[in-house]
Design a protein around this motif. Sequence first.
Motif, PDB file in Angstrom:
ATOM      1  N   ILE A   1       0.835  -1.200   0.000  1.00 26.33           N
ATOM      2  CA  ILE A   1       0.000   0.000   0.000  1.00 26.33           C
ATOM      3  C   ILE A   1       0.872   1.252   0.000  1.00 26.33           C
ATOM      4  O   ILE A   1       0.602   2.222  -0.709  1.00 26.33           O
ATOM      5  N   THR A   2       1.928   1.225   0.792  1.00 25.00           N
ATOM      6  CA  THR A   2       2.846   2.359   0.857  1.00 25.00           C
ATOM      7  C   THR A   2       3.468   2.630  -0.513  1.00 25.00           C
ATOM      8  O   THR A   2       3.553   3.787  -0.948  1.00 25.00           O
ATOM      9  N   ALA A   3       3.894   1.583  -1.198  1.00 28.39           N
ATOM     10  CA  ALA A   3       4.482   1.739  -2.526  1.00 28.39           C
ATOM     11  C   ALA A   3       3.464   2.283  -3.521  1.00 28.39           C
ATOM     12  O   ALA A   3       3.791   3.130  -4.363  1.00 28.39           O
ATOM     13  N   ALA A   4       2.231   1.829  -3.424  1.00 26.97           N
ATOM     14  CA  ALA A   4       1.183   2.316  -4.334  1.00 26.97           C
ATOM     15  C   ALA A   4       0.933   3.804  -4.109  1.00 26.97           C
ATOM     16  O   ALA A   4       0.823   4.579  -5.065  1.00 26.97           O
ATOM     17  N   ALA A   5       0.852   4.231  -2.853  1.00 27.55           N
ATOM     18  CA  ALA A   5       0.665   5.656  -2.556  1.00 27.55           C
ATOM     19  C   ALA A   5       1.866   6.457  -3.034  1.00 27.55           C
ATOM     20  O   ALA A   5       1.710   7.572  -3.565  1.00 27.55           O
ATOM     21  N   SER A   6       3.051   5.899  -2.890  1.00 27.11           N
ATOM     22  CA  SER A   6       4.263   6.589  -3.362  1.00 27.11           C
ATOM     23  C   SER A   6       4.250   6.771  -4.880  1.00 27.11           C
ATOM     24  O   SER A   6       4.682   7.814  -5.387  1.00 27.11           O
ATOM     25  N   ARG A   7       3.749   5.782  -5.610  1.00 31.31           N
ATOM     26  CA  ARG A   7       3.638   5.917  -7.072  1.00 31.31           C
ATOM     27  C   ARG A   7       2.745   7.103  -7.437  1.00 31.31           C
ATOM     28  O   ARG A   7       3.073   7.899  -8.323  1.00 31.31           O
ATOM     29  N   LEU A   8       1.611   7.205  -6.750  1.00 35.53           N
ATOM     30  CA  LEU A   8       0.692   8.311  -7.023  1.00 35.53           C
ATOM     31  C   LEU A   8       1.325   9.650  -6.659  1.00 35.53           C
ATOM     32  O   LEU A   8       1.140  10.645  -7.375  1.00 35.53           O
ATOM     33  N   GLU A   9       2.060   9.674  -5.567  1.00 29.15           N
ATOM     34  CA  GLU A   9       2.744  10.914  -5.187  1.00 29.15           C
ATOM     35  C   GLU A   9       3.780  11.298  -6.236  1.00 29.15           C
ATOM     36  O   GLU A   9       3.909  12.468  -6.591  1.00 29.15           O
ATOM     37  N   ALA A  10       4.519  10.315  -6.748  1.00 30.31           N
ATOM     38  CA  ALA A  10       5.526  10.589  -7.780  1.00 30.31           C
ATOM     39  C   ALA A  10       4.885  11.141  -9.046  1.00 30.31           C
ATOM     40  O   ALA A  10       5.504  11.936  -9.774  1.00 30.31           O
ATOM     41  N   GLU A  11       3.643  10.751  -9.291  1.00 37.83           N
ATOM     42  CA  GLU A  11       2.905  11.266 -10.455  1.00 37.83           C
ATOM     43  C   GLU A  11       2.289  12.632 -10.187  1.00 37.83           C
ATOM     44  O   GLU A  11       1.713  13.245 -11.084  1.00 37.83           O
ATOM     45  N   GLY A  12       2.349  13.105  -8.933  1.00 39.70           N
ATOM     46  CA  GLY A  12       1.836  14.431  -8.595  1.00 39.70           C
ATOM     47  C   GLY A  12       0.352  14.492  -8.290  1.00 39.70           C
ATOM     48  O   GLY A  12      -0.255  15.561  -8.383  1.00 39.70           O
ATOM     49  N   ALA A  13      -0.237  13.384  -7.892  1.00 33.00           N
ATOM     50  CA  ALA A  13      -1.681  13.354  -7.629  1.00 33.00           C
ATOM     51  C   ALA A  13      -2.100  14.377  -6.575  1.00 33.00           C
ATOM     52  O   ALA A  13      -3.213  14.910  -6.621  1.00 33.00           O
ATOM     53  N   MET A  14      -1.211  14.677  -5.634  1.00 33.71           N
ATOM     54  CA  MET A  14      -1.563  15.609  -4.557  1.00 33.71           C
ATOM     55  C   MET A  14      -1.841  17.009  -5.091  1.00 33.71           C
ATOM     56  O   MET A  14      -2.649  17.740  -4.532  1.00 33.71           O
ATOM     57  N   TYR A  15      -1.154  17.390  -6.173  1.00 29.10           N
ATOM     58  CA  TYR A  15      -1.316  18.756  -6.686  1.00 29.10           C
ATOM     59  C   TYR A  15      -2.722  18.981  -7.235  1.00 29.10           C
ATOM     60  O   TYR A  15      -3.326  20.025  -6.985  1.00 29.10           O
ATOM     61  N   ALA A  16      -3.246  18.008  -7.964  1.00 28.96           N
ATOM     62  CA  ALA A  16      -4.608  18.130  -8.487  1.00 28.96           C
ATOM     63  C   ALA A  16      -5.621  18.159  -7.350  1.00 28.96           C
ATOM     64  O   ALA A  16      -6.603  18.914  -7.392  1.00 28.96           O
ATOM     65  N   MET A  17      -5.380  17.373  -6.311  1.00 28.79           N
ATOM     66  CA  MET A  17      -6.283  17.355  -5.163  1.00 28.79           C
ATOM     67  C   MET A  17      -6.252  18.704  -4.442  1.00 28.79           C
ATOM     68  O   MET A  17      -7.300  19.240  -4.069  1.00 28.79           O
ATOM     69  N   THR A  18      -5.065  19.257  -4.257  1.00 29.10           N
ATOM     70  CA  THR A  18      -4.936  20.563  -3.607  1.00 29.10           C
ATOM     71  C   THR A  18      -5.611  21.646  -4.428  1.00 29.10           C
ATOM     72  O   THR A  18      -6.299  22.517  -3.877  1.00 29.10           O
TER      73      THR A  18
END
Length: 194
Positions: A75-92
């Motif tokens: 799960i940690t690796a999956a979340a890290s993949r999304l973070e590397a893709e910048g998913a947090m920026y669209a959410m913000t």
Amino acid sequence: MTTHLPHGFGVTAETLAPTELDIQVLSAQLGRKVRDVAEIPARCVCGNPLVAATAPRLSNGTPFPTVFYLAHPVITAAASRLEAEGAMYAMTDEIAADEAMAEAYRAAHENYLAERERIRVATNTGEVPEIEGISAGGMPTRVKCLHAVLGHTLSVGRGINPYGDRTLDMISEWWTPEVCHCDPAWRADAVTEA
């Protein structure tokens, strides 16, 4: 409408308390000896911990705002993949543009604080003024850590943290709550060491 679960995935009131085996499995998952685990708020279908909950002040006196710590490496690796893709920026960006989503995220922040206070009281931890009003993952104004928001959703259930829920949906290619992705060696090694 989604309802709040009393505890996270695979957890009942009876399975919140960490066992010695849980501590050993968490240590194997994280690759280091864990300490100060107060609860196991989310479990795999096989029973292994997914998330560890920690009191808001560690035994060495350090304030610790991140009460829900994502432990499972898949799960940690999956979340890290999304973070590397910048998913947090669209959410913000969405928080800034969508008042309903911003309000839902503020409510998630308040829930996080309430859960941390519940754990503080349950562990007989004194007041922790250093982190008063601070939750985790950038709440309530931005999404800066998908691990934190996902750990929150896994711990309290869907319908509380919209970005934790969304992250859970986004990682379904790599992990879902219905399928065990645990390494059998975590338990075998733990039993051998005991």
